[in-house]
Scaffold this active site. Sequence first.
Site, PDB file in Angstrom:
ATOM      1  N   HIS A 101      36.824  45.347  47.253  1.00  6.87           N
ATOM      2  CA  HIS A 101      36.410  44.610  48.474  1.00  6.87           C
ATOM      3  C   HIS A 101      35.469  45.499  49.285  1.00  6.87           C
ATOM      4  CE1 HIS A 101      39.312  41.287  47.315  1.00  6.87           C
ATOM      5  NE2 HIS A 101      38.084  41.030  46.720  1.00  6.87           N
ATOM      6  N   GLY A 154      31.751  39.981  42.422  1.00  6.76           N
ATOM      7  CA  GLY A 154      32.800  39.312  42.517  1.00  6.76           C
ATOM      8  C   GLY A 154      32.671  37.877  42.884  1.00  6.76           C
ATOM      9  N   ASP A 194      35.109  38.844  38.935  1.00  7.90           N
ATOM     10  CA  ASP A 194      36.261  38.852  38.707  1.00  7.90           C
ATOM     11  C   ASP A 194      36.899  38.132  37.391  1.00  7.90           C
ATOM     12  OD1 ASP A 194      37.740  39.715  41.755  1.00  7.90           O
ATOM     13  OD2 ASP A 194      35.926  38.786  41.699  1.00  7.90           O
ATOM     14  N   ASP A 230      41.076  44.044  49.981  1.00 10.29           N
ATOM     15  CA  ASP A 230      41.271  43.962  51.358  1.00 10.29           C
ATOM     16  C   ASP A 230      42.183  42.769  51.860  1.00 10.29           C
ATOM     17  OD1 ASP A 230      40.868  43.904  54.123  1.00 10.29           O
ATOM     18  OD2 ASP A 230      38.597  43.452  54.255  1.00 10.29           O
ATOM     19  N   HIS A 265      36.056  33.690  47.423  1.00 11.70           N
ATOM     20  CA  HIS A 265      36.520  33.396  45.878  1.00 11.70           C
ATOM     21  C   HIS A 265      37.884  33.842  45.698  1.00 11.70           C
ATOM     22  CE1 HIS A 265      35.202  37.652  46.628  1.00 11.70           C
ATOM     23  NE2 HIS A 265      35.496  37.797  45.415  1.00 11.70           N
ATOM     24  N   ASP A 307      39.496  32.977  42.376  1.00 15.14           N
ATOM     25  CA  ASP A 307      39.185  34.048  41.161  1.00 15.14           C
ATOM     26  C   ASP A 307      40.089  35.232  41.049  1.00 15.14           C
ATOM     27  OD1 ASP A 307      37.250  32.170  41.061  1.00 15.14           O
ATOM     28  OD2 ASP A 307      35.682  33.503  41.131  1.00 15.14           O
ATOM     29  N   ARG A 351      46.635  37.250  38.293  1.00 13.88           N
ATOM     30  CA  ARG A 351      47.688  36.520  37.227  1.00 13.88           C
ATOM     31  C   ARG A 351      47.529  37.220  35.827  1.00 13.88           C
ATOM     32  NH1 ARG A 351      47.406  32.386  34.005  1.00 13.88           N
ATOM     33  NH2 ARG A 351      49.311  31.483  33.543  1.00 13.88           N
TER      34      ARG A 351
HETATM   35  O1  LIG Z   1      34.442  40.726  45.411  1.00 14.25           O
HETATM   36  C1  LIG Z   1      34.981  41.439  44.624  1.00 14.25           C
HETATM   37  C2  LIG Z   1      36.238  41.454  44.148  1.00 14.25           C
HETATM   38  O2  LIG Z   1      36.983  40.111  44.477  1.00 14.25           O
HETATM   39  C3  LIG Z   1      34.119  42.706  44.326  1.00 14.25           C
HETATM   40  O3  LIG Z   1      32.852  42.157  44.124  1.00 14.25           O
HETATM   41  P1  LIG Z   1      31.520  43.398  44.361  1.00 14.25           P
HETATM   42  O4  LIG Z   1      32.197  44.626  43.635  1.00 14.25           O
HETATM   43  O5  LIG Z   1      30.416  42.756  43.775  1.00 14.25           O
HETATM   44  O6  LIG Z   1      31.554  43.592  45.870  1.00 14.25           O
END
Ligand SMILES: O=C(CO)COP(=O)(O)O
Length: 131
Positions: A8, A55, A60, A80, A87, A90, A96
């Site tokens: 994140h 992501g 993901d 984070d 999301h 996801d 999981r």
């Molecule tokens: O959101 C993410 C994982 O949940 C990471 O996505 P990015 O690598 O595109 O920032």
Amino acid sequence: MRLALIAHDEKKPDLIDFAENRSDDLEHFELMATGTTGKRLIEATGLDIERKQSGPLGGDMQIGAEIASEDCHGVVFLRDPLTAQPHEPDITALLRICDVHDVPLATNLASADAVLDELMDQLEGEFDHRD
Ligand SMILES: O=C(CO)COP(=O)(O)O
């Protein structure tokens, strides 16, 4: 052996430091990453990394699909824990599916080193076996 790298936004600097410190080891893996993480890692390290969607746009889930197909053998996912993500479902699904398929998953830097060490041992074991 295929390894996924994800972070994140707040954790991307940590993942970049990790990838720089461990680039000699990471070079032995086929690497994949979510979109922005992959872009930042490639810029910082020059590693060869297959980029999925970002992501929030499904990256993901794409990595989850690789795990479900048994085509991804380890995940470093620096989440984070202090910021809500749009999301979140996801993210939960990815964690999981790692458990369903018993795929090593690191969600912080200390465990990232441990997972990479273990996968390196497995790689070396495969190599010795072939000799
Ligand atoms: O959101 C993410 C994982 O949940 C990471 O996505 P990015 O690598 O595109 O920032």
